[in-house]
Motif scaffolding. Structure first.
Motif, PDB file in Angstrom:
ATOM      1  N   SER A 145       0.840  -1.195   0.000  1.00  0.00           N
ATOM      2  CA  SER A 145       0.000   0.000   0.000  1.00  0.00           C
ATOM      3  C   SER A 145       0.874   1.244   0.000  1.00  0.00           C
ATOM      4  CB  SER A 145      -0.913   0.015   1.239  1.00  0.00           C
ATOM      5  OG  SER A 145      -0.139   0.055   2.425  1.00  0.00           O
ATOM      6  N   ILE A 181       1.041   5.337   1.831  1.00  0.00           N
ATOM      7  CA  ILE A 181       0.534   6.308   2.805  1.00  0.00           C
ATOM      8  C   ILE A 181       0.552   7.679   2.134  1.00  0.00           C
ATOM      9  CG2 ILE A 181       0.964   7.439   5.021  1.00  0.00           C
ATOM     10  CD1 ILE A 181       2.351   4.821   5.901  1.00  0.00           C
ATOM     11  N   ALA A 229      -4.395   9.346   4.202  1.00  0.00           N
ATOM     12  CA  ALA A 229      -5.090   8.108   3.842  1.00  0.00           C
ATOM     13  C   ALA A 229      -4.089   6.991   3.586  1.00  0.00           C
ATOM     14  CB  ALA A 229      -5.945   8.323   2.596  1.00  0.00           C
ATOM     15  N   ASN A 230      -4.571   5.763   3.766  1.00  0.00           N
ATOM     16  CA  ASN A 230      -3.882   4.591   3.240  1.00  0.00           C
ATOM     17  C   ASN A 230      -4.496   4.265   1.881  1.00  0.00           C
ATOM     18  OD1 ASN A 230      -2.100   3.881   5.432  1.00  0.00           O
ATOM     19  ND2 ASN A 230      -3.918   3.216   6.579  1.00  0.00           N
ATOM     20  N   PHE A 231      -3.626   3.974   0.910  1.00  0.00           N
ATOM     21  CA  PHE A 231      -4.134   3.664  -0.427  1.00  0.00           C
ATOM     22  C   PHE A 231      -3.491   2.385  -0.931  1.00  0.00           C
ATOM     23  CE2 PHE A 231      -3.839   3.848  -5.053  1.00  0.00           C
ATOM     24  CZ  PHE A 231      -5.184   3.967  -5.366  1.00  0.00           C
ATOM     25  N   PRO A 232      -4.301   1.336  -1.205  1.00  0.00           N
ATOM     26  CA  PRO A 232      -5.740   1.296  -0.969  1.00  0.00           C
ATOM     27  C   PRO A 232      -6.045   1.272   0.523  1.00  0.00           C
ATOM     28  CG  PRO A 232      -4.944  -0.868  -1.570  1.00  0.00           C
ATOM     29  CD  PRO A 232      -3.785   0.054  -1.746  1.00  0.00           C
ATOM     30  N   GLU A 233      -7.276   1.562   0.853  1.00  0.00           N
ATOM     31  CA  GLU A 233      -7.638   1.601   2.268  1.00  0.00           C
ATOM     32  C   GLU A 233      -7.392   0.253   2.930  1.00  0.00           C
ATOM     33  OE1 GLU A 233     -11.483   2.700   5.131  1.00  0.00           O
ATOM     34  OE2 GLU A 233     -11.582   3.023   2.962  1.00  0.00           O
ATOM     35  N   LYS A 234      -7.662  -0.837   2.181  1.00  0.00           N
ATOM     36  CA  LYS A 234      -7.402  -2.175   2.686  1.00  0.00           C
ATOM     37  C   LYS A 234      -6.927  -3.038   1.532  1.00  0.00           C
ATOM     38  CE  LYS A 234      -9.319  -5.943   5.457  1.00  0.00           C
ATOM     39  NZ  LYS A 234     -10.527  -6.464   6.158  1.00  0.00           N
ATOM     40  N   GLN A 238      -5.752  -6.282  -0.568  1.00  0.00           N
ATOM     41  CA  GLN A 238      -6.377  -7.599  -0.575  1.00  0.00           C
ATOM     42  C   GLN A 238      -5.455  -8.637  -1.215  1.00  0.00           C
ATOM     43  OE1 GLN A 238     -10.238  -7.385  -2.407  1.00  0.00           O
ATOM     44  NE2 GLN A 238     -10.945  -5.742  -1.065  1.00  0.00           N
ATOM     45  N   PHE A 267      -4.572   8.661  -6.642  1.00  0.00           N
ATOM     46  CA  PHE A 267      -5.424   8.900  -5.477  1.00  0.00           C
ATOM     47  C   PHE A 267      -6.112  10.244  -5.628  1.00  0.00           C
ATOM     48  CE2 PHE A 267      -5.945  10.912  -1.295  1.00  0.00           C
ATOM     49  CZ  PHE A 267      -6.747   9.982  -0.655  1.00  0.00           C
ATOM     50  N   ASP A 277      -7.990  13.212  -3.670  1.00  0.00           N
ATOM     51  CA  ASP A 277      -8.225  13.815  -2.350  1.00  0.00           C
ATOM     52  C   ASP A 277      -9.588  14.487  -2.365  1.00  0.00           C
ATOM     53  OD1 ASP A 277      -8.212  15.022   0.093  1.00  0.00           O
ATOM     54  OD2 ASP A 277      -6.471  16.310  -0.279  1.00  0.00           O
ATOM     55  N   LYS A 319     -11.349  15.413  -0.005  1.00  0.00           N
ATOM     56  CA  LYS A 319     -11.575  16.362   1.084  1.00  0.00           C
ATOM     57  C   LYS A 319     -10.682  17.603   0.973  1.00  0.00           C
ATOM     58  CE  LYS A 319     -12.968  12.685   4.281  1.00  0.00           C
ATOM     59  NZ  LYS A 319     -12.704  12.034   5.587  1.00  0.00           N
TER      60      LYS A 319
END
Length: 454
Positions: free
Chosen positions: A377, A379, A388-393, A395, A421, A423, A425
């Motif tokens: 991933s 950061i 954020a972490n990318f990806p969030e989780k 797999q 990514f 943003d 926000k």
């Protein structure tokens, strides 16, 4: 006089004959694949009806490390049998982790995809004598011409294969031992003696030159080691017989039993890639023109076939021709970790991402995978703080979570993950400063990118 409708049909047929055959022959599930634009290159061959030639269409995709002047080898990532595994070969050349190995050694990364229908006989491609060896040699010529690297047809091969792909890779060692730098055989090996239980599978002859090729037999414990029944119970007896035949004649072969899996690939890449790295460092000539080097003997470690501890060859008290062969101390220590819990450790951080660009609220960047542990991933930091972490989780249903996710045959899923990514926000009209940090699958973090402002 020809009826107008029939004349129209003739004209349409004539036009269709001028179009590439691949437009008609390529059918699901083999018609969806990533684009092949430099540094990726692709060739595809139709099925042949000639005796001894390949009866399935096949698609070869190669990645050439950008900026490489002359290739020193080609790493082949070969899928297994069945429609799903064959389809997974379409993304093998796009695997960032395998690309890191190829880049380090100035090698191309090549992934075939045999378009085998689900219930068709896999032996018609995974036995290289049934036409797939000839098609492979042809693709090296054609991809070499397409990429501007004609040396691709002459450089040594490094072979990784899963299941039927292991059968193919091992078969290629038997047929072309002088061309193969090393071979990793996951859950599949060629037969060196006739097997009464497998009358449709032809055995191979073990040439003396193949004894100089480093090979690793890798399988899951549930493939006949600790689980003695089921679909894959015959994998261990086949691997054991292959090992004893090759090692008994002095061959450079080892066994690594995955303690967690059955036929799926699990975490094998965290041993396979370092093992191949060690073999390539020793075997590849400095230029594409030289012969393969002989593996050194002074660095070898050995282990009992059913044991869990390896020692330097000079300290091994048993019969070395019955022992697992390991090329170096570092690999031996990783092997001991792998067969215990598959958690091969890593103490080196991944490379830092580069070329961070911000356009509006969209970030893009580039990053090489960590050779030992790949990428899991990234950061994302904004204005010096975690965003954020990318990806969030991340797999991966078959092993450690990984950025690209993985299919059953150890290749990235489609659509391919991209380093981009948004943003959502970000404050409108306010300037922000961003940084990106890479995280490998061992949890180690890279240095951050240089700050980029929008």
């Amino acid at each position: 006089m020809i009826p107008r409708s029939l004349a129209c049909l003739f004209r349409i047929t004539a036009l269709l004959l001028l179009l590439p055959v691949s437009l008609f022959a390529q059918q699901p599930p083999y018609d969806v694949f990533p684009p092949a634009e430099p540094p990726y290159y692709r060739v595809r061959y139709e099925a042949s009806t000639q005796p001894g030639e390949l009866i399935f269409p096949v698609n070869y995709t190669a990645w050439i490390p950008p900026g490489v002047k002359s290739l020193r080898g080609v790493i082949v990532h070969q899928h297994g049998c069945g429609e799903g595994s064959c389809k997974s070969g379409l993304t093998g050349a796009y695997d960032l982790h395998w690309q890191a190995l190829a880049k380090k050694h100035d090698c191309a990364l090549l992934s075939p995809s045999y378009e085998q229908p689900e219930k068709a006989d896999c032996q018609m491609w995974c036995d290289p004598r049934n036409g797939s060896a000839t098609a492979f040699l042809k693709c090296l010529n054609d991809l070499g011409a397409q990429s501007g690297h004609p040396e691709l047809s002459e450089v040594p091969w490094t072979l990784w294969g899963h299941s039927g792909g292991g059968h193919w890779a091992g078969g290629m060692v038997m047929l072309y031992p002088d061309r193969v730098a090393a071979a990793w055989l996951r859950s599949g090996v060629p037969f060196l003696k006739p097997d009464p239980a497998r009358t449709t599978i032809k055995s191979h002859t073990l040439p003396k030159a193949a004894l100089q090729v480093p090979m690793m037999c890798n399988l899951g414990t549930k493939e006949g080691v600790t689980v003695k029944d089921g679909r894959f119970a015959g994998v261990w007896p086949g691997n054991e017989a292959f090992f004893h035949e090759v090692r008994g004649q002095g061959g450079l072969v080892g066994i690594a039993v995955d303690p967690l899996t059955s036929h799926e690939c699990g975490n094998q890449r965290y041993l396979a890639i370092p093992w191949l790295d060690a073999c390539l460092a020793a075997r590849l000539p400095k230029s594409s023109a030289g012969p393969l080097n002989v593996m050194p003997t002074e660095t070898v470690w050995l282990a009992p076939i059913t044991g869990t501890e390896a020692v330097s060859a000079s300290k091994f008290s048993g019969d070395p021709l019955q022992a697992i062969w390991l090329p170096t101390e570092a690999i031996a220590r990783s092997w001991m970790q792998y067969i215990k819990d598959s958690a091969v450790t890593d103490v080196t951080p991944p490379p830092a991402p580069t070329n961070l660009q911000v356009s509006g609220n969209v970030l893009t960047w580039e990053c090489d995978a960590d050779l030992e542990s790949g990428l899991t991933s990234f950061i994302i930091e904004r204005d010096g703080e975690f965003l954020a972490n990318f990806p969030e989780k991340a797999q991966n249903p078959f092993g450690r979570p990984i950025f690209q996710n993985l299919q059953y045959s150890d290749t990235p899923v489609q659509p391919l993950a991209v380093m981009q990514f948004t943003d959502a926000k970000a404050e409108t009209g306010k300037q922000h400063a961003y940084r990106v940090i890479a995280v490998n699958t061992a949890g180690l973090k890279s240095q951050p990118t240089a700050v980029s402002r929008k």
